[in-house]
Design an enzyme around this catalytic site. Structure first.
Site, short mmCIF file in Angstrom:
data_model
loop_
_atom_site.label_atom_id
_atom_site.label_comp_id
_atom_site.label_asym_id
_atom_site.label_seq_id
_atom_site.Cartn_x
_atom_site.Cartn_y
_atom_site.Cartn_z
N GLY A 82 0.85 -1.19 0.00
CA GLY A 82 0.00 0.00 0.00
C GLY A 82 0.89 1.23 0.00
CG LEU A 83 -0.70 5.27 -0.24
CD1 LEU A 83 -1.53 6.39 0.34
CD2 LEU A 83 0.03 5.75 -1.48
CB ALA A 84 2.86 2.37 4.67
N GLY A 85 3.87 0.58 2.36
CA GLY A 85 4.79 -0.48 1.92
C GLY A 85 5.45 -0.16 0.59
CB SER A 104 -15.24 11.43 -0.45
OG SER A 104 -14.47 12.49 0.10
NE ARG A 139 -12.92 11.08 8.36
CZ ARG A 139 -11.98 10.56 7.62
NH1 ARG A 139 -11.20 9.62 8.12
NH2 ARG A 139 -11.78 10.97 6.41
CG HIS A 194 -13.09 5.09 7.24
ND1 HIS A 194 -13.15 4.66 5.94
CD2 HIS A 194 -12.30 6.18 7.24
CE1 HIS A 194 -12.41 5.47 5.19
NE2 HIS A 194 -11.88 6.39 5.95
CD GLU A 233 -5.97 1.71 8.47
OE1 GLU A 233 -5.93 1.99 7.25
OE2 GLU A 233 -7.01 1.32 9.04
#
Ligand SMILES: Cc1cc2nc3c(=O)[nH]c(=O)nc-3n(C[C@H](O)[C@H](O)[C@H](O)COP(=O)(O)OP(=O)(O)OC[C@H]3O[C@@H](n4cnc5c(N)ncnc54)[C@H](O)[C@@H]3O)c2cc1C
Ligand code: FES
Lengths: 266, 637
Positions: free
Chosen positions: B42-45, B284, B330, B401, B425
């Site tokens: 993902g974005l991090a990996g 969104s 939220r 979420h 995350e």
């Protein structure tokens, strides 16, 4: 509603595949195509039978995992919609749906409705990027990019890599997928330095993977869940022609004319 | 256990510089001698694997999907924050830092958050350079919008597909390193265990999901970027495959799990429509910029929305929170939606829904502008609900979420197991008890592009991991253990499907450990989860075998882990006798129903250690100190 699902079942690449029909008596029109398969799979599992393998993850039409043919149409009858977003209300009570995996020699079958699409990753490996390493980059606003160009680049970049274009193409071409990336990067100023080389290498890789040639039939555009425009095909041809003219060294390993070449075996 | 967060001494705005200076560097020629494992693309990996590859390390990257580009990050819609202050509206690094700490209800670590705000600026530069097609003004500069509880416009976006475009940027950088031979990608491969040798993380056991083969991969350090655990609730906005297995197995091998009960419920999702429902679709929250949220004033008002006159509508967020209105964070928006539905004023057939109404914005801005801003979202809504949001108010309801909790990490993003780093995350680090919109993407990329490349190098030079190979007895034992577990699962041959267990677990979690929690409910939930887990191990049915692609088996392993993690979440929620952020304990609220924090007793990170299958986890506390952002009651009135 009642439906019959006739589904391609094949344990693995080596096994022989066949169609098996399943009747579903209680399909809720609000459920998605994949939720309909979930229900079938729950029934099969309860009976100890192997559920139908199908690929999926986001179920929001964005990851590109899902996809199969529904009665001959990639992702089914609704335009601009992946199977995970296709609700059953678009079918009629009593319909028979025939579900088959993407058929392409560049997408070897894995199991049931799942195929191996790593060939698409390898096309991206062949230059589908801007060669910039993490770190030394200028301020984001140092390079103004007109809204028109940014929007057009975004249109092309919206491709989810599902492979429907390949499955729908009578030639099995991956030109829409490849063209989308070439167009996205080639439209932007960041993509200019490598524009020629990128087109040449990516097209060469597409050929090496055994995808067929594009003859502008347009089936790909018709089934594309993200409505990628055929304009990207033109951009790919343009960049490839210019690129192979200017860069006649090394990398052009698999020169084929872009328009009008067919699959190897006719 | 004493938890040392390794926060550098000195002023917060110099902490990261200080830390970077103090970190040891790896000689360029030595980098290729180090193998690093990255679990997750993902974005991090993907950002971590690409950057480490660029630096010259030998990287093995794993994901369970067929391609790294499909990681759950792809689904993020709204945008990514950065303190660029391009809009000249008063933003700064300090303000982003302050907003994030406050938004997290003062349960995050100041130094980490400050660094995140600093890095945010460079993330945008990096992504632009990669060719991410962010939204632009006509004059060519980057466009921003305000998003989820912020009063400045600091959110960068690419239509409603920001996560997709950022991930494709990172994915392309990753594929470039694959092409260069620096990264070896293992798609359709799932990590099943962590290999710990002499107290250090030295590799993983992974299963090839097509052939079923289990293999050992040895490395000098292991980086987990495997995403969040929201699917413990079964229905969530997460991708179906998102799971906790990688972090849970690492937890059982000794990594502490921090703040598991800090889960985020997103206020704007399409309501549940039936039992077959497999996931919830997010709309969104950028829609809250232009949409007004309301319910009828009268209970059980069955009229269609266009029949309800203006004066009989309750715009409850605007009424209760005049200064933030529809843009409250939220947790506040979600709780208020639940409250009006509990009062019997909810809309739709189930009564679990509120209206999000674009009519006023359409009159003010015109359909064209609204279509330009939200077109693809509104199309998606229409596709799913068969209602036209340009004409009829949308129906929305909160859903699980995001998970703020995760493996405990220090300032270096290292867990309590040396050599095990956790990004994105999957760690607990930056969002405290509540995450602000558009800040998960920022954190994933900050961790992957700009933090891990430094801290992992420091670890390698100071710890000098010794050479070893897969024949090591610990590695072999982990391999054998993973194999036995799969065999045991397949041999149960019971009567209930994996999904039926998962659904039931989800119901328990949502009812008793969801938007609001109380001690009785939590105790109940713990009992029910234990009973369900026991039944699972006796009565689950998994058709097929372990030596080919078997999606039931994959899910069974993940659900087995959720059945353990679910209990820990409830234990943590029970232990935290206060309300903060997404954790709302009914016993602790102010007279007007807002969350009541207890800073005196609970200003700490709750980091749990695993003590064995049938024994209670042990609580370790990392006290939190606030030298810059002073804890106050969050007020959005
Ligand atoms: C619908 C939606 C919209 C969102 N919108 C926004 C937004 O607008 N702005 C924002 O900031 N945030 C948003 N978020 C949150 C954000 O998208 C996520 O928090 C973030 O993308 C997580 O990234 P990650 O890299 O940590 O993990 P993920 O993207 O979840 O990646 C996890 C990776 O780990 C791999 N993996 C997991 N387990 C294993 C295993 N056992 N073995 C091997 N591989 C494994 C997976 O294959 C995957 O590659 C949104 C989230 C959702 C659900
Ligand atoms: S499951 Fe992600 S696009 Fe359909």
């Amino acid at each position: 509603m009642k439906l019959t699902l006739t589904i391609w079942r094949q344990r693995d690449r080596a096994a022989k595949g066949r169609f098996v029909s399943y009747r579903l008596d209680d399909v809720n029109p609000e459920m998605s195509m994949l939720e309909c398969l979930d229900v079938l799979n729950e029934n099969l599992s309860e009976r100890g039978e192997e559920p139908v393998a199908f690929e999926h993850d986001c179920r929001e039409g964005i990851c590109g995992s899902c996809g199969f043919m529904i009665s001959g149409i990639a992702h089914g009858p609704l335009p601009a919609t992946t199977v995970c977003q296709l609700t059953m209300r678009h079918f009629k009570d009593g319909d028979e749906l025939v579900l088959e995996p993407w058929r392409s020699k560049s997408f070897p079958l894995v199991k049931d409705l799942i195929v191996d699409r790593r060939s698409l990753d390898r096309i991206v490996q062949a230059g589908g990027y801007v060669s910039v390493s993490t770190g030394n980059t200028p301020d984001g606003n140092a390079l103004p990019i007109g809204k028109d160009i940014a929007d057009r680049a975004m249109d092309a970049a919206a491709c989810i890599g599902c492979g429907a274009c390949v499955a729908a193409c009578p030639n099995g071409s991956a030109a829409l997928f490849t063209g989308a990336k070439i167009a996205h990067l080639g439209l932007l100023p960041q993509g200019q330095p490598e524009r020629d080389e990128r087109a040449v290498r990516m097209v060469a890789q597409m050929n090496a993977e055994g995808f067929g040639g594009c003859t502008n039939i347009g089936e790909c555009v018709a089934v594309c869940p993200k409505q990628i425009s055929p304009e990207v095909l033109a951009r790919m041809n343009l960049d490839y022609l210019v690129g192979s003219w200017k860069h006649r060294h090394g990398t052009v390993t698999a020169i084929s004319p872009i328009i009008g070449w067919g699959p190897d075996e006719t | 256990m004493r938890l040392d967060a390794k926060i550098p001494a000195g002023p917060i705005d110099q902490a990261w510089d200080t830390a970077r200076f103090e970190m040891k560097l790896v000689n360029p020629a030595n980098k290729r001698r180090h193998t690093l494992i990255v679990v997750g693309s993902g974005l991090a990996g993907a950002s971590a694997a690409a950057t480490l590859g660029e630096l010259g390390y030998n990287v093995f990257c794993f994901c369970f999907q067929d391609s790294p580009r499909r990681a759950h990050s792809i689904a993020a819609q709204g945008g990514i924050n950065a303190a660029k202050n391009y809009q000249n509206d008063g933003d700064s690094i300090y303000r982003l830092f302050y907003d994030t700490v406050k938004g997290g209800d003062f349960r995050s670590r100041e130094a980490n958050v400050y660094r995140l705000a600093q890095n945010s600026v460079r993330i945008i530069d990096q992504c632009v350079a990669q060719g991410v097609p962010f939204a632009r003004e006509y004059g060519g500069s980057l466009e921003n919008r305000s998003f989820g509880g912020a009063q400045v416009s600091r959110t960068f976006y690419a239509r409603g597909q920001t996560g997709q475009q950022l991930l494709l940027g990172a994915y392309q950088a990753l594929e470039r390193q694959v092409d260069a031979g620096q990264v070896k990608m293992f798609p359709r491969t799932e990590m099943l265990d962590l290999i710990v040798i002499d107290g250090r993380a030295r590799g993983i056991v992974a299963r090839n999901l097509v052939t079923g083969r289990l293999t050992i991969h040895i490395a000098d350090a292991v980086i987990l970027a495997s995403g969040g655990y929201g699917n413990v609730y079964y229905l969530s906005t997460n991708a179906k495959g998102s799971n906790a297995t990688a972090i849970w197995r690492a937890h059982k091998r000794g990594a502490l799990f921090a703040n598991p009960c800090f889960t985020q419920i997103h206020p704007t999702c399409i309501p549940v429509s039936g039992d077959y429902q497999s996931k919830l679709t997010l709309m969104s929250e950028s829609l809250r910029n232009d949409g007004r949220i309301w319910v009828p004033k009268r209970k059980g008002d069955g009229r269609s929305p266009d029949q309800i006159p203006e004066e009989e509508r309750d715009y409850y967020l605007e009424r209760r929170y005049p200064s933030f209105g529809n843009l409250v964070p939220r947790d506040v928006a979600s709780r208020n939606a639940k409250a009006v539905c509990d009062e019997g004023r909810g809309v739709g057939t189930t009564g679990l829904g509120v209206y999000l109404d674009l009519a006023e914005a359409i009159t003010r801005l015109g359909v064209g502008t609204i279509r330009e801003r939200y077109g693809n979202l509104l199309d998606m809504y229409q596709r799913i609900t068969d209602e036209d949001p340009y004409k009829v108010p949308m129906r929305i309801y909160p859903a699980i979420h995001y998970t703020m909790g995760g493996l405990w990490v220090d300032y270096h993003l290292q867990s309590t197991i040396p050599g095990l780093f956790v990004l994105g995350e999957a760690n607990f680090s930056d969002h405290g008890a509540n995450r602000l919109g558009a800040s998960a993407l920022m954190q994933g990329l900050s961790d992957g592009y700009f933090i891990i490349p430094y801290t992992v190098g420091n670890y390698l030079t100071t710890e000098k991991p010794m050479k070893l190979d897969e024949s090591h007895p610990e590695a072999q034992a982990a391999l054998k253990g993973a194999g036995q577990r799969l065999k045991r699962l397949l041999e149960i041959k019971g009567k209930r499907t994996v999904d039926s267990f998962h659904r039931e677990l989800g119901k328990i979690m949502w009812n008793d450990c969801g938007m609001s929690r109380n001690a009785t409910g939590l105790n109940n939930a713990i009992g029910q989860i234990c009973a369900l887990r026991e039944e699972f191990w006796q009565n689950v049915t998994i058709p097929g075998s372990g030596d080919d692609l078997n999606q039931s088996l994959e899910r069974a392993g993940r659900v087995a882990d959720f059945l353990e993690l679910g209990e820990l979440i409830c234990i943590d929620a029970l232990e935290r006798n206060e309300s903060c952020g997404g954790h709302f304990r009914e016993e602790y609220q102010t007279t007007d129903g807002e969350a009541q924090r207890n800073d005196e007793n609970y200003s700490y990170v709750a980091a749990w250690s695993y003590t064995g299958a049938d024994s209670r986890p042990e609580l370790n506390r990392e006290p939190l100190a606030f030298a810059y952002a002073h804890p106050s009651q969050r007020s959005y009135k």
